[in-house]
Motif scaffolding. Structure first.
Motif, PDB file in Angstrom:
ATOM      1  N   TRP A  86      -6.645  -6.864  -2.912  1.00 19.74           N
ATOM      2  CA  TRP A  86      -5.795  -6.132  -2.313  1.00 19.74           C
ATOM      3  C   TRP A  86      -6.227  -4.797  -2.751  1.00 19.74           C
ATOM      4  O   TRP A  86      -6.402  -4.189  -1.416  1.00 19.74           O
ATOM      5  N   PHE A  87      -6.867  -4.604  -3.880  1.00 17.88           N
ATOM      6  CA  PHE A  87      -7.057  -3.153  -4.199  1.00 17.88           C
ATOM      7  C   PHE A  87      -8.658  -2.890  -2.837  1.00 17.88           C
ATOM      8  O   PHE A  87      -8.823  -2.146  -2.076  1.00 17.88           O
ATOM      9  N   ILE A  88      -9.113  -3.781  -3.019  1.00 17.30           N
ATOM     10  CA  ILE A  88     -11.207  -3.691  -2.557  1.00 17.30           C
ATOM     11  C   ILE A  88     -10.873  -3.698  -0.810  1.00 17.30           C
ATOM     12  O   ILE A  88     -11.692  -3.080  -0.765  1.00 17.30           O
ATOM     13  N   ARG A  89      -9.769  -4.389  -0.176  1.00 17.12           N
ATOM     14  CA  ARG A  89      -8.750  -4.435   1.087  1.00 17.12           C
ATOM     15  C   ARG A  89      -8.977  -3.071   1.199  1.00 17.12           C
ATOM     16  O   ARG A  89      -8.949  -2.978   2.527  1.00 17.12           O
ATOM     17  N   ASN A  90      -7.897  -2.390   0.775  1.00 14.34           N
ATOM     18  CA  ASN A  90      -7.635  -0.758   1.178  1.00 14.34           C
ATOM     19  C   ASN A  90      -8.448   0.489   0.459  1.00 14.34           C
ATOM     20  O   ASN A  90      -7.700   1.095   1.178  1.00 14.34           O
ATOM     21  N   VAL A  91      -8.826   0.435   0.103  1.00 13.89           N
ATOM     22  CA  VAL A  91      -9.873   1.491  -0.950  1.00 13.89           C
ATOM     23  C   VAL A  91     -11.354   1.107  -0.568  1.00 13.89           C
ATOM     24  O   VAL A  91     -12.094   0.130  -0.794  1.00 13.89           O
ATOM     25  N   PRO A  92     -11.671   2.014   0.729  1.00 12.37           N
ATOM     26  CA  PRO A  92     -13.101   2.458   0.935  1.00 12.37           C
ATOM     27  C   PRO A  92     -14.228   2.578  -0.400  1.00 12.37           C
ATOM     28  O   PRO A  92     -14.041   2.791  -1.368  1.00 12.37           O
ATOM     29  N   LYS A  93     -14.995   1.616  -0.025  1.00 10.64           N
ATOM     30  CA  LYS A  93     -16.217   1.845  -1.265  1.00 10.64           C
ATOM     31  C   LYS A  93     -16.780   2.662  -0.721  1.00 10.64           C
ATOM     32  O   LYS A  93     -18.010   3.677   0.725  1.00 10.64           O
ATOM     33  N   ASP A  94     -16.551   4.716  -1.370  1.00 13.12           N
ATOM     34  CA  ASP A  94     -17.115   5.713  -0.918  1.00 13.12           C
ATOM     35  C   ASP A  94     -18.047   5.923  -2.549  1.00 13.12           C
ATOM     36  O   ASP A  94     -17.402   5.918  -3.485  1.00 13.12           O
ATOM     37  N   PRO A  95     -19.631   6.184  -2.084  1.00 13.29           N
ATOM     38  CA  PRO A  95     -20.198   6.250  -3.755  1.00 13.29           C
ATOM     39  C   PRO A  95     -19.800   7.778  -4.068  1.00 13.29           C
ATOM     40  O   PRO A  95     -20.337   8.499  -5.463  1.00 13.29           O
ATOM     41  N   ASP A  96     -19.433   8.857  -3.237  1.00 17.54           N
ATOM     42  CA  ASP A  96     -18.532   9.740  -3.907  1.00 17.54           C
ATOM     43  C   ASP A  96     -17.405   9.999  -4.909  1.00 17.54           C
ATOM     44  O   ASP A  96     -16.847  10.715  -5.158  1.00 17.54           O
ATOM     45  N   ALA A  97     -16.491   9.395  -4.361  1.00 11.14           N
ATOM     46  CA  ALA A  97     -15.455   9.111  -5.159  1.00 11.14           C
ATOM     47  C   ALA A  97     -15.197   9.002  -6.652  1.00 11.14           C
ATOM     48  O   ALA A  97     -16.497   8.330  -7.314  1.00 11.14           O
ATOM     49  N   LEU A  98     -14.164   8.950  -7.615  1.00  9.03           N
ATOM     50  CA  LEU A  98     -14.211   8.634  -8.856  1.00  9.03           C
ATOM     51  C   LEU A  98     -13.498   7.322  -9.410  1.00  9.03           C
ATOM     52  O   LEU A  98     -14.049   6.688  -8.394  1.00  9.03           O
ATOM     53  N   PRO A  99     -14.454   6.699 -10.218  1.00  8.83           N
ATOM     54  CA  PRO A  99     -13.804   5.577 -10.476  1.00  8.83           C
ATOM     55  C   PRO A  99     -12.497   5.169 -10.023  1.00  8.83           C
ATOM     56  O   PRO A  99     -11.588   5.484  -9.995  1.00  8.83           O
ATOM     57  N   PRO A 100     -12.544   4.124  -9.623  1.00  5.57           N
ATOM     58  CA  PRO A 100     -10.903   2.832  -9.823  1.00  5.57           C
ATOM     59  C   PRO A 100     -10.563   3.687 -11.183  1.00  5.57           C
ATOM     60  O   PRO A 100     -10.637   3.132 -11.474  1.00  5.57           O
ATOM     61  N   THR A 105       0.870  -1.075   0.039  1.00  4.69           N
ATOM     62  CA  THR A 105      -0.040   0.104   0.227  1.00  4.69           C
ATOM     63  C   THR A 105       1.104   0.952   0.369  1.00  4.69           C
ATOM     64  O   THR A 105       2.107   1.014   0.892  1.00  4.69           O
ATOM     65  N   ASP A 106       0.113   2.328  -1.116  1.00  2.00           N
ATOM     66  CA  ASP A 106       1.280   3.921  -0.919  1.00  2.00           C
ATOM     67  C   ASP A 106       1.562   4.286   0.728  1.00  2.00           C
ATOM     68  O   ASP A 106      -0.517   4.691   1.334  1.00  2.00           O
ATOM     69  N   PRO A 107       1.594   3.971   1.652  1.00  2.00           N
ATOM     70  CA  PRO A 107       1.865   4.603   3.167  1.00  2.00           C
ATOM     71  C   PRO A 107       0.943   6.427   3.338  1.00  2.00           C
ATOM     72  O   PRO A 107       0.671   6.298   4.398  1.00  2.00           O
ATOM     73  N   MET A 108       0.939   6.624   2.207  1.00  2.00           N
ATOM     74  CA  MET A 108       0.275   8.217   2.421  1.00  2.00           C
ATOM     75  C   MET A 108      -1.356   8.104   2.053  1.00  2.00           C
ATOM     76  O   MET A 108      -1.757   9.136   2.132  1.00  2.00           O
ATOM     77  N   PHE A 109      -1.602   6.986   1.835  1.00  2.00           N
ATOM     78  CA  PHE A 109      -2.885   6.793   1.044  1.00  2.00           C
ATOM     79  C   PHE A 109      -4.104   7.240   2.113  1.00  2.00           C
ATOM     80  O   PHE A 109      -5.179   7.979   1.614  1.00  2.00           O
ATOM     81  N   ARG A 110      -4.092   6.557   3.155  1.00  2.00           N
ATOM     82  CA  ARG A 110      -5.352   6.379   3.962  1.00  2.00           C
ATOM     83  C   ARG A 110      -5.220   8.363   4.100  1.00  2.00           C
ATOM     84  O   ARG A 110      -6.237   8.263   4.426  1.00  2.00           O
ATOM     85  N   HIS A 111      -3.746   8.693   4.771  1.00  2.00           N
ATOM     86  CA  HIS A 111      -3.873  10.706   4.392  1.00  2.00           C
ATOM     87  C   HIS A 111      -4.747  11.270   4.071  1.00  2.00           C
ATOM     88  O   HIS A 111      -5.619  11.700   3.986  1.00  2.00           O
ATOM     89  N   ASN A 112      -4.287  10.979   2.864  1.00  2.00           N
ATOM     90  CA  ASN A 112      -4.280  11.458   0.895  1.00  2.00           C
ATOM     91  C   ASN A 112      -6.527  11.485   1.346  1.00  2.00           C
ATOM     92  O   ASN A 112      -6.829  12.514   0.465  1.00  2.00           O
ATOM     93  N   TRP A 113      -6.744  10.155   0.406  1.00  2.00           N
ATOM     94  CA  TRP A 113      -8.306   9.558   0.963  1.00  2.00           C
ATOM     95  C   TRP A 113      -9.010  10.809   1.655  1.00  2.00           C
ATOM     96  O   TRP A 113      -9.547  11.199   0.884  1.00  2.00           O
ATOM     97  N   ARG A 114      -8.887  10.360   2.504  1.00  2.48           N
ATOM     98  CA  ARG A 114      -9.150  11.595   4.052  1.00  2.48           C
ATOM     99  C   ARG A 114      -8.743  13.450   3.288  1.00  2.48           C
ATOM    100  O   ARG A 114      -9.903  13.935   3.805  1.00  2.48           O
TER     101      ARG A 114
END
Length: 341
Positions: free
Chosen positions: A208-222, A172-181
């Motif tokens: 692996w992607f599904i495990r680490n990326v939340p399902k957000d209806p407002d998000a752009l497509p993966p 995982t990218d170590p900055m992903f969780r912070h950047n996502w929020r």
């Protein structure tokens, strides 16, 4: 002799980075961020090993990071160059084709569009098709951009952001969780992207992607980042049909989970070798930093164009990738509304 050959082949596969992982949960938790790189620019200074700011991840919290988006869907995984993983019995019901003008949905609440104030360390003259003529600009980021001031970046013209989430099947990218929020808090429409490893099973990478990326209806497509990587230890080259098959398996699995058709990001060399004329039902995000996409990707309709890997902006130290959306501001809002339904 046959036994010796089989044993040697298996040992060779183990040594290749990107072959199916045999590591258990404890091993996965100890893995450091991937050293694989994409076309994204690298930071000139030290790169954080973990997220920064309020969402800084503690060492003992690694398991929380891995399970942040929920459990991995159960599936049978096969190790094969030609994908044999479980695939949908039928193609997704959405039959919309990739089009230069995105599909239109119902109009929803419209967020403010900021005009771009970006600069470029290596400016290119694109002529009459210059990026400045497009109305909706955005960025893509990874750990290499360090700690981003997302609110300031938005006011500079980052109306959307694609954020690196995962590599292969265990990084995982170590900055992903912070950047996502933080991007969402700043009002930026954001989506996550995955850098694909060609020596790993596609369904395993999708899980692996599904495990680490939340399902957000407002998000752009993966997004699936499909390109060559000269720095990878995996030197395997597949046939065009095998590359296309892996991308399709990954994309169909994500579409079933997120309910949105994934976007394919690619670069000119990989596209010319493997994707020209392929996967027309998917939207494309094209890298073309020296000419308009119509020159590098003839006859390919696109949704996003990455026009620079040397962008400069307030809110980010160092360089950042710059992008545009294909349509007008009104097209952008309509497309977003369609993604949220």
């Amino acid at each position: 002799m046959r036994l010796s050959i089989l044993t040697a082949a298996l040992l060779g596969c183990v040594t290749l980075a990107g072959c199916a992982s045999s590591a258990g949960p404890e091993t996965v938790l100890s893995i450091k961020p991937s050293r694989e790189t994409t076309s994204s620019v690298k930071a000139s200074g030290p790169v954080p090993e973990v997220a920064v700011g309020q969402s800084k991840v503690k060492a003992e919290g690694a398991s929380e990071m891995l399970a942040w988006a929920g459990p991995v869907p159960g599936t049978q995984v096969f190790e094969s160059v030609t994908e044999k993983a479980v695939r949908p019995t039928a193609r997704p019901t959405d039959t919309a084709e990739t089009a230069e003008m995105p599909s239109i949905g119902k109009l929803g609440k419209r967020s403010r569009i900021y005009s771009q104030q970006f600069r470029d360390a290596k400016p290119i003259n694109f002529g009459k098709h210059a990026p400045k003529h497009y109305q909706v600009h955005g960025v893509d980021v990874s750990r290499w951009q360090g700690d981003i001031d997302w609110m300031k970046l938005r006011t500079q013209g980052a109306n959307f952001a694609f954020i690196k989430a995962t590599d292969g099947g265990d990084h995982t990218d170590p900055m992903f969780r912070h950047n996502w929020r933080a991007a969402k808090e700043a009002g930026i429409r954001r989506g996550a992207y995955h850098f694909f490893y060609w020596c790993r099973v596609a369904s395993e990478q999708a899980d692996w992607f599904i495990r680490n990326v939340p399902k957000d209806p407002d998000a752009l497509p993966p997004v699936i980042d499909a390109e060559y990587n000269g720095e990878s230890k995996c030197k395997r080259r597949l046939t065009r049909a095998q590359y296309v098959e892996k991308i399709r398996v990954f994309a169909e699995r994500l579409e079933r989970h997120y309910g949105k058709r994934p976007i394919i990001y690619t670069a000119p060399d990989f596209y010319a070798d493997n994707l020209s004329g392929e996967l027309k039902e998917y939207p494309f995000w094209l890298r073309s930093v020296a000419a308009h996409p119509s020159v590098r990707y003839p006859n390919r309709r696109w949704l996003f164009w990455q026009y620079s890997g040397s962008g400069l902006s307030h809110g980010v130290s160092g360089k950042i990738d710059l992008n545009v959306f294909v349509g007008s501001e009104n097209d952008w809002h309509n497309w977003l509304a369609g993604q949220s339904t």
